[in-house]
Design a protein around this motif. Structure first.
Motif, PDB file in Angstrom:
ATOM      1  N   MET A   1      82.308 -44.684 -44.995  1.00  0.00           N
ATOM      2  CA  MET A   1      81.766 -44.657 -43.519  1.00  0.00           C
ATOM      3  C   MET A   1      81.036 -45.175 -43.240  1.00  0.00           C
ATOM      4  N   PRO A   2      79.985 -45.158 -42.869  1.00  0.00           N
ATOM      5  CA  PRO A   2      78.234 -45.107 -42.521  1.00  0.00           C
ATOM      6  C   PRO A   2      77.464 -44.257 -43.844  1.00  0.00           C
ATOM      7  N   LEU A   3      76.291 -44.032 -43.444  1.00  0.00           N
ATOM      8  CA  LEU A   3      75.710 -43.031 -44.970  1.00  0.00           C
ATOM      9  C   LEU A   3      75.822 -42.065 -44.136  1.00  0.00           C
ATOM     10  N   PHE A   4      75.481 -41.299 -45.546  1.00  0.00           N
ATOM     11  CA  PHE A   4      76.101 -40.104 -45.471  1.00  0.00           C
ATOM     12  C   PHE A   4      75.163 -38.747 -44.900  1.00  0.00           C
ATOM     13  N   LYS A   5      74.386 -39.187 -45.076  1.00  0.00           N
ATOM     14  CA  LYS A   5      73.125 -38.418 -45.680  1.00  0.00           C
ATOM     15  C   LYS A   5      71.551 -38.793 -46.070  1.00  0.00           C
ATOM     16  N   GLU A   6      70.638 -38.352 -45.007  1.00  0.00           N
ATOM     17  CA  GLU A   6      69.362 -38.644 -45.271  1.00  0.00           C
ATOM     18  C   GLU A   6      68.750 -37.789 -45.169  1.00  0.00           C
ATOM     19  N   VAL A   7      68.008 -37.679 -46.424  1.00  0.00           N
ATOM     20  CA  VAL A   7      66.797 -36.281 -46.828  1.00  0.00           C
ATOM     21  C   VAL A   7      65.308 -36.911 -46.699  1.00  0.00           C
ATOM     22  N   ILE A   8      64.593 -36.529 -45.963  1.00  0.00           N
ATOM     23  CA  ILE A   8      62.934 -36.546 -46.108  1.00  0.00           C
ATOM     24  C   ILE A   8      62.466 -35.938 -47.423  1.00  0.00           C
ATOM     25  N   LEU A   9      62.143 -36.333 -48.757  1.00  0.00           N
ATOM     26  CA  LEU A   9      61.624 -35.766 -49.699  1.00  0.00           C
ATOM     27  C   LEU A   9      60.419 -35.893 -49.347  1.00  0.00           C
ATOM     28  N   LEU A  17      72.024 -42.064 -48.863  1.00  0.00           N
ATOM     29  CA  LEU A  17      72.812 -41.545 -49.591  1.00  0.00           C
ATOM     30  C   LEU A  17      74.255 -41.741 -48.628  1.00  0.00           C
ATOM     31  N   TRP A  18      74.987 -42.593 -49.533  1.00  0.00           N
ATOM     32  CA  TRP A  18      76.463 -43.267 -49.216  1.00  0.00           C
ATOM     33  C   TRP A  18      77.359 -42.897 -49.535  1.00  0.00           C
ATOM     34  N   LYS A  19      78.573 -41.909 -49.232  1.00  0.00           N
ATOM     35  CA  LYS A  19      79.610 -41.870 -50.047  1.00  0.00           C
ATOM     36  C   LYS A  19      80.243 -43.162 -49.996  1.00  0.00           C
ATOM     37  N   ILE A  20      81.190 -43.009 -50.517  1.00  0.00           N
ATOM     38  CA  ILE A  20      82.187 -44.713 -50.890  1.00  0.00           C
ATOM     39  C   ILE A  20      83.590 -44.305 -50.848  1.00  0.00           C
ATOM     40  N   THR A  21      83.480 -44.648 -49.423  1.00  0.00           N
ATOM     41  CA  THR A  21      85.656 -43.917 -49.176  1.00  0.00           C
ATOM     42  C   THR A  21      85.981 -45.453 -48.673  1.00  0.00           C
ATOM     43  N   PHE A  53      78.258 -50.974 -56.304  1.00  0.00           N
ATOM     44  CA  PHE A  53      76.565 -52.323 -55.614  1.00  0.00           C
ATOM     45  C   PHE A  53      77.111 -52.331 -54.503  1.00  0.00           C
ATOM     46  N   LEU A  54      77.646 -52.216 -53.620  1.00  0.00           N
ATOM     47  CA  LEU A  54      78.041 -52.661 -52.766  1.00  0.00           C
ATOM     48  C   LEU A  54      77.417 -52.327 -51.707  1.00  0.00           C
ATOM     49  N   ALA A  55      77.622 -50.549 -52.326  1.00  0.00           N
ATOM     50  CA  ALA A  55      77.676 -49.724 -51.027  1.00  0.00           C
ATOM     51  C   ALA A  55      75.789 -49.697 -50.992  1.00  0.00           C
ATOM     52  N   VAL A  56      75.559 -50.030 -52.000  1.00  0.00           N
ATOM     53  CA  VAL A  56      73.546 -50.045 -52.455  1.00  0.00           C
ATOM     54  C   VAL A  56      73.271 -51.040 -51.463  1.00  0.00           C
ATOM     55  N   ARG A  57      74.311 -51.923 -50.885  1.00  0.00           N
ATOM     56  CA  ARG A  57      73.487 -53.211 -50.317  1.00  0.00           C
ATOM     57  C   ARG A  57      74.104 -52.674 -48.723  1.00  0.00           C
ATOM     58  N   MET A  58      74.720 -52.165 -48.540  1.00  0.00           N
ATOM     59  CA  MET A  58      74.634 -51.429 -47.298  1.00  0.00           C
ATOM     60  C   MET A  58      73.816 -50.705 -46.512  1.00  0.00           C
ATOM     61  N   LEU A  59      73.296 -49.489 -47.280  1.00  0.00           N
ATOM     62  CA  LEU A  59      72.705 -49.361 -47.546  1.00  0.00           C
ATOM     63  C   LEU A  59      71.233 -49.313 -46.920  1.00  0.00           C
ATOM     64  N   LEU A  60      71.003 -50.884 -47.899  1.00  0.00           N
ATOM     65  CA  LEU A  60      69.945 -51.596 -47.705  1.00  0.00           C
ATOM     66  C   LEU A  60      69.637 -52.244 -46.002  1.00  0.00           C
ATOM     67  N   GLN A  61      70.909 -52.784 -45.666  1.00  0.00           N
ATOM     68  CA  GLN A  61      71.764 -53.128 -44.604  1.00  0.00           C
ATOM     69  C   GLN A  61      71.183 -51.990 -43.075  1.00  0.00           C
ATOM     70  N   HIS A  62      71.570 -51.033 -43.406  1.00  0.00           N
ATOM     71  CA  HIS A  62      71.371 -49.780 -43.191  1.00  0.00           C
ATOM     72  C   HIS A  62      69.531 -49.771 -42.490  1.00  0.00           C
ATOM     73  N   LEU A  63      68.848 -49.434 -43.553  1.00  0.00           N
ATOM     74  CA  LEU A  63      67.279 -49.121 -42.821  1.00  0.00           C
ATOM     75  C   LEU A  63      67.076 -51.080 -42.471  1.00  0.00           C
ATOM     76  N   GLY A  64      67.884 -52.208 -42.140  1.00  0.00           N
ATOM     77  CA  GLY A  64      67.464 -53.296 -41.576  1.00  0.00           C
ATOM     78  C   GLY A  64      67.100 -54.334 -43.004  1.00  0.00           C
ATOM     79  N   TYR A  65      67.342 -54.367 -43.962  1.00  0.00           N
ATOM     80  CA  TYR A  65      66.629 -54.626 -45.135  1.00  0.00           C
ATOM     81  C   TYR A  65      67.842 -55.612 -45.335  1.00  0.00           C
ATOM     82  N   THR A  66      68.342 -56.634 -46.386  1.00  0.00           N
ATOM     83  CA  THR A  66      69.740 -57.222 -46.493  1.00  0.00           C
ATOM     84  C   THR A  66      68.384 -57.739 -48.329  1.00  0.00           C
ATOM     85  N   ASP A  67      69.997 -57.954 -48.765  1.00  0.00           N
ATOM     86  CA  ASP A  67      69.883 -58.391 -50.486  1.00  0.00           C
ATOM     87  C   ASP A  67      69.171 -59.406 -50.657  1.00  0.00           C
ATOM     88  N   PHE A  68      68.658 -59.939 -49.515  1.00  0.00           N
ATOM     89  CA  PHE A  68      67.825 -61.137 -50.306  1.00  0.00           C
ATOM     90  C   PHE A  68      66.922 -60.710 -49.919  1.00  0.00           C
TER      91      PHE A  68
END
Length: 208
Positions: A1-9, A17-21, A53-68
């Motif tokens: 699924m896409p981004l599961f939750k965003e928490v302003i700390l 958070l990304w829930k891996i399904t 590992f790959l879900a972390v990269r998807m979270l980065l991509q959600h924020l406009g970053y990439t693994d690079f």
């Protein structure tokens, strides 16, 4: 699924958070990886670790970053090339990243009986007195997360969770506390926030 939750700390830090399904083939098709990361994924024997590992990269991509945009220092600590501070964690069904303008450490853990069984190895077990069994598991998980998140900020050799990182007394409903790193005659303070999501605990540390 896409981004599961965003928490302003706080005013400068956000947890994602990304829930891996998804299955592993979906992640391999969607995540953009540099050569070093691709080799790392290929070397992982556990599909669960690959997904985390790959879900972390998807979270980065959600924020406009990439693994690079991601780099690791000599201690294995992640950094973003734009200067933002980053911390990463993965546990079973969830991956998490926290992005902040200031140093931050996060830990994500599934609540398990095993954490309580080994509590004496990393904490003062008197902090679990007068709690139910479920509350003991939850609090031990929070305290492990406190130690881990502080360690992620400092990344110094020789730090002992039991002997060098200490948390102020707190109640589970507080959702926050203070921790100290006492090492080599120096004391450093950290603000701690924590909460639960499903049967997981996330803990975030900020250096005061």
């Amino acid at each position: 699924m896409p981004l599961f939750k965003e928490v302003i700390l706080n005013e400068t830090a956000v947890l994602y958070l990304w829930k891996i399904t998804e299955d592993i083939e979906w992640f391999k098709g969607a995540a953009q990886l540099n050569l070093a990361s691709q080799k790392r994924v290929d070397s992982m024997k556990s599909e669960s670790h690959q997904k985390g590992f790959l879900a972390v990269r998807m979270l980065l991509q959600h924020l406009g970053y990439t693994d690079f945009d991601l780099e690791y220092d000599a201690n294995g600590k992640p950094h973003l090339k734009d200067g933002k501070c980053l911390s990463i964690s993965h546990s079973h069904e969830f991956s998490a990243i926290a992005v902040s303008s200031n140093p931050i450490g996060i830990d994500l853990e599934q609540m398990k009986q095993k954490t309580l069984k080994i509590a004496s190895r990393f904490m003062d077990v008197s902090h679990l007195d007068n709690l139910s069994e479920a509350e003991k598991i939850q609090k031990a998980t929070v305290i492990w997360g406190i130690k881990e998140s502080v360690f992620k900020i400092k990344s110094k050799e020789g730090i002992s969770f039991l002997n060098h990182i200490f948390e102020n007394e707190f109640n589970l409903e507080d959702k926050k506390t203070i921790a100290q790193l006492r090492l080599n005659s120096e004391i450093e303070n950290f603000k701690i926030v924590f909460n639960s999501v499903e049967d997981y605990i996330y803990v975030c540390a900020f250096q005061s």
